[in-house]
Motif scaffolding. Structure first.
Motif, PDB file in Angstrom:
ATOM      1  N   MET A   1       0.441  -1.338   0.096  1.00 48.67           N
ATOM      2  CA  MET A   1      -0.027  -0.047   0.104  1.00 48.67           C
ATOM      3  C   MET A   1       1.020   1.271   0.108  1.00 48.67           C
ATOM      4  O   MET A   1       1.411   1.417   0.432  1.00 48.67           O
ATOM      5  CB  MET A   1      -0.683  -0.340   1.086  1.00 48.67           C
ATOM      6  N   GLY A   2       1.148   2.062  -0.998  1.00 47.22           N
ATOM      7  CA  GLY A   2       1.412   3.310  -1.369  1.00 47.22           C
ATOM      8  C   GLY A   2       0.969   4.582   0.149  1.00 47.22           C
ATOM      9  O   GLY A   2       0.577   3.996   0.651  1.00 47.22           O
ATOM     10  N   THR A   3       2.541   4.973   0.701  1.00 44.91           N
ATOM     11  CA  THR A   3       2.075   5.878   1.689  1.00 44.91           C
ATOM     12  C   THR A   3       1.447   7.326   0.999  1.00 44.91           C
ATOM     13  O   THR A   3       1.930   8.386  -0.153  1.00 44.91           O
ATOM     14  CB  THR A   3       3.325   6.494   2.081  1.00 44.91           C
ATOM     15  N   THR A   4       0.237   7.676   1.588  1.00 39.30           N
ATOM     16  CA  THR A   4      -0.494   8.330   1.343  1.00 39.30           C
ATOM     17  C   THR A   4       0.910  10.314   2.064  1.00 39.30           C
ATOM     18  O   THR A   4       1.137  10.339   3.078  1.00 39.30           O
ATOM     19  CB  THR A   4      -1.887   8.832   2.291  1.00 39.30           C
ATOM     20  N   ARG A   5       1.003  11.381   1.138  1.00 40.83           N
ATOM     21  CA  ARG A   5       1.589  12.731   1.252  1.00 40.83           C
ATOM     22  C   ARG A   5       0.794  13.702   1.692  1.00 40.83           C
ATOM     23  O   ARG A   5       0.015  13.949   0.049  1.00 40.83           O
ATOM     24  CB  ARG A   5       2.876  12.618  -0.013  1.00 40.83           C
ATOM     25  N   LYS A   6       1.059  14.708   2.256  1.00 43.00           N
ATOM     26  CA  LYS A   6       0.414  15.288   2.878  1.00 43.00           C
ATOM     27  C   LYS A   6       0.660  16.460   1.921  1.00 43.00           C
ATOM     28  O   LYS A   6       1.389  16.969   1.151  1.00 43.00           O
ATOM     29  CB  LYS A   6       0.990  15.994   4.107  1.00 43.00           C
ATOM     30  N   GLY A   7       0.248  17.484   1.943  1.00 43.07           N
ATOM     31  CA  GLY A   7       0.183  18.585   1.236  1.00 43.07           C
ATOM     32  C   GLY A   7       1.085  19.181   2.286  1.00 43.07           C
ATOM     33  O   GLY A   7       1.487  19.169   3.102  1.00 43.07           O
ATOM     34  N   ALA A   8       1.152  21.063   2.426  1.00 39.92           N
ATOM     35  CA  ALA A   8       1.772  22.107   2.497  1.00 39.92           C
ATOM     36  C   ALA A   8       1.086  22.041   3.854  1.00 39.92           C
ATOM     37  O   ALA A   8       0.061  22.305   3.575  1.00 39.92           O
ATOM     38  CB  ALA A   8       2.799  23.780   2.012  1.00 39.92           C
ATOM     39  N   ASP A   9       1.676  22.468   5.147  1.00 38.66           N
ATOM     40  CA  ASP A   9       1.550  22.700   6.481  1.00 38.66           C
ATOM     41  C   ASP A   9       2.945  23.754   7.254  1.00 38.66           C
ATOM     42  O   ASP A   9       3.703  23.963   6.764  1.00 38.66           O
ATOM     43  CB  ASP A   9       1.481  21.730   7.034  1.00 38.66           C
ATOM     44  N   CYS A  10       2.298  23.671   8.340  1.00 36.59           N
ATOM     45  CA  CYS A  10       2.941  25.073   9.071  1.00 36.59           C
ATOM     46  C   CYS A  10       4.860  24.353   8.988  1.00 36.59           C
ATOM     47  O   CYS A  10       5.809  24.848   9.552  1.00 36.59           O
ATOM     48  CB  CYS A  10       2.310  25.158  10.157  1.00 36.59           C
ATOM     49  N   PHE A  11       4.410  22.443   9.333  1.00 36.99           N
ATOM     50  CA  PHE A  11       5.566  22.315  10.134  1.00 36.99           C
ATOM     51  C   PHE A  11       6.896  22.737   8.901  1.00 36.99           C
ATOM     52  O   PHE A  11       8.281  22.296   8.675  1.00 36.99           O
ATOM     53  CB  PHE A  11       5.387  20.924  10.828  1.00 36.99           C
ATOM     54  N   LEU A  12       5.944  21.677   7.667  1.00 37.22           N
ATOM     55  CA  LEU A  12       7.050  21.863   6.430  1.00 37.22           C
ATOM     56  C   LEU A  12       7.471  23.114   6.077  1.00 37.22           C
ATOM     57  O   LEU A  12       8.882  23.476   5.725  1.00 37.22           O
ATOM     58  CB  LEU A  12       6.588  20.787   5.066  1.00 37.22           C
ATOM     59  N   TRP A 243      13.953  12.596   4.339  1.00 40.96           N
ATOM     60  CA  TRP A 243      12.500  12.152   5.306  1.00 40.96           C
ATOM     61  C   TRP A 243      11.100  12.928   5.036  1.00 40.96           C
ATOM     62  O   TRP A 243       9.755  12.221   4.480  1.00 40.96           O
ATOM     63  CB  TRP A 243      12.462  12.919   6.871  1.00 40.96           C
ATOM     64  N   LEU A 244      11.120  14.033   4.633  1.00 40.10           N
ATOM     65  CA  LEU A 244      10.313  14.870   4.388  1.00 40.10           C
ATOM     66  C   LEU A 244       9.667  14.576   2.600  1.00 40.10           C
ATOM     67  O   LEU A 244       8.348  14.665   2.773  1.00 40.10           O
ATOM     68  CB  LEU A 244      10.577  16.475   3.887  1.00 40.10           C
ATOM     69  N   LEU A 245       9.980  14.042   1.852  1.00 41.64           N
ATOM     70  CA  LEU A 245      10.081  13.628   1.005  1.00 41.64           C
ATOM     71  C   LEU A 245       9.076  12.458   1.058  1.00 41.64           C
ATOM     72  O   LEU A 245       7.639  12.180   0.557  1.00 41.64           O
ATOM     73  CB  LEU A 245      10.947  12.905  -0.466  1.00 41.64           C
ATOM     74  N   ARG A 246       9.131  11.088   1.660  1.00 43.28           N
ATOM     75  CA  ARG A 246       8.464  10.645   2.455  1.00 43.28           C
ATOM     76  C   ARG A 246       6.905  11.078   3.076  1.00 43.28           C
ATOM     77  O   ARG A 246       5.818   9.552   2.979  1.00 43.28           O
ATOM     78  CB  ARG A 246       9.018   9.595   3.720  1.00 43.28           C
ATOM     79  N   ARG A 247       6.859  11.665   3.142  1.00 42.81           N
ATOM     80  CA  ARG A 247       5.664  12.047   4.407  1.00 42.81           C
ATOM     81  C   ARG A 247       4.950  14.052   3.183  1.00 42.81           C
ATOM     82  O   ARG A 247       3.789  14.057   3.540  1.00 42.81           O
ATOM     83  CB  ARG A 247       6.404  12.402   5.853  1.00 42.81           C
ATOM     84  N   TYR A 248       5.204  14.489   2.785  1.00 45.16           N
ATOM     85  CA  TYR A 248       4.930  15.647   1.771  1.00 45.16           C
ATOM     86  C   TYR A 248       4.846  15.534  -0.312  1.00 45.16           C
ATOM     87  O   TYR A 248       6.309  14.932   0.100  1.00 45.16           O
ATOM     88  CB  TYR A 248       6.053  17.110   2.922  1.00 45.16           C
ATOM     89  N   LEU A 249       4.243  16.015   0.147  1.00 48.84           N
ATOM     90  CA  LEU A 249       4.157  16.666  -1.755  1.00 48.84           C
ATOM     91  C   LEU A 249       5.447  16.880  -1.705  1.00 48.84           C
ATOM     92  O   LEU A 249       5.507  17.625  -1.742  1.00 48.84           O
ATOM     93  CB  LEU A 249       2.838  16.683  -2.708  1.00 48.84           C
TER      94      LEU A 249
END
Length: 316
Positions: A1-12, A243-249
């Motif tokens: 199952m592929g990982t769903t990546r998030k859009g931009a947020d304050c942490f990013l 690490w960010l590439l695995r979690r964000y677009l």
């Protein structure tokens, strides 16, 4: 199952601000310590330190050995291109300012986009990206050309600027090799190790055999510069990026990464008291606008795409 990546947020945004500031400090650190340790030796040592750290990390991971038979040729090529990039940076900083180097180095996405356009059907450039490429090269011409007053050009600075552009080409070519080979599927740490290890060997070998380096003075500035580049930039910041590439677009991250040249120019002015000419400022802004259109195309189309019947329409 592929990982769903998030859009931009304050942490990013906060972490990307930190990463871009770190990346933007590289050329300034090299220039600041150049009187104590030659730039070529700095970039060789940074690669060696980071290669040891990444190698230790690989030994703690599993699965990377299975990729060696499939990736070593592309790995050697990316390593050679990575070494060439920092060869141009080290020599270019002897002639031009850190501010100029920060801008010309980050033309890399333009060259990678052109290379991928030729090699991969899925990476064909769209009209907005071609506009970005035209803006970028127009900005380079403006930054090079002294506002059309070619007689007023500083030959040494022009040579350094050309070397900075060559460094951007080498970086762009590295991206093309990674994307067009099995390295695109391999563990990121393995790709990074190929680049760092071969750059250390090639740069240190070249410096030892062909260059008469001045004596090294291990001042606090020299030590801080090498450790900043080797530990913070080449190891910790790259791990944070992956690490960010695995979690964000990736498209959102690409847009934020354009802040790096701005930090580089700002640090060059504030730390090294480098002057900025009007034509360079205008050219740099055109370069950044062009890079934004090329690499941020996906993000821009998501924001600007017209809604028809409640469904966003995308080109391709």
């Amino acid at each position: 199952m592929g990982t769903t990546r998030k859009g931009a947020d304050c942490f990013l945004l906060q972490l990307m601000l930190l990463l871009c500031a770190v990346w933007g400090s590289q050329q300034v650190a090299i220039k600041l310590a150049a009187a104590d340790i030659a730039p070529l030796l700095q970039v060789a040592l940074r690669s060696g330190i980071a290669a040891l750290l990444v190698g230790a990390l690989l030994l703690c991971q599993r699965g990377w050995r299975t990729w060696l038979p499939w990736t070593w040729r592309a790995g050697l090529l990316t390593g050679a291109l990575f070494a060439l990039e920092f060869f141009f940076i080290a020599h270019g900083l002897q002639y031009t300012s850190a501010s100029h180097m920060a801008v010309f180095l980050y033309t890399a996405p333009i060259f990678s986009a052109l290379g991928l356009h030729l090699l991969l059907p899925s990476e064909r450039l769209r009209s907005l990206q071609w506009l970005g490429i035209a803006l970028c090269f127009g900005g380079v011409a403006m930054a090079f050309g002294g506002g059309g007053n070619w007689a007023a050009l500083d030959g040494r600075m022009l040579l350094g600027d050309v070397l900075g552009l060559c460094a951007g080409m080498a970086w762009g070519a590295t991206t093309v090799v990674v994307r067009a080979s099995r390295l695109s599927e391999a563990p990121p740490a393995l790709t990074l190790f190929y680049q760092l290890a071969l750059a250390f060997v090639l740069l240190l070998g070249y410096a030892s055999l062909f260059v008469e380096l001045p004596p090294v003075r291990w001042t606090p500035v020299a030590i801080a510069s090498v450790l900043l580049q080797g530990v913070v930039v080449s190891f910790l910041s790259y791990l944070a990026w992956f690490w960010l590439l695995r979690r964000y677009l990736a498209s959102n991250m690409a847009v934020y990464s354009f802040m790096t040249p701005l930090f580089g120019v700002s640090f060059g002015v504030l730390v090294l008291d480098e002057p900025l000419s009007l034509n360079f400022v205008i050219g740099a802004l055109l370069v950044l606008a062009g890079i934004s259109l090329v690499s941020g195309d996906t993000w821009l189309r998501r924001r600007l795409a017209p809604r028809r019947g409640g469904v966003e329409q995308f080109d391709g």
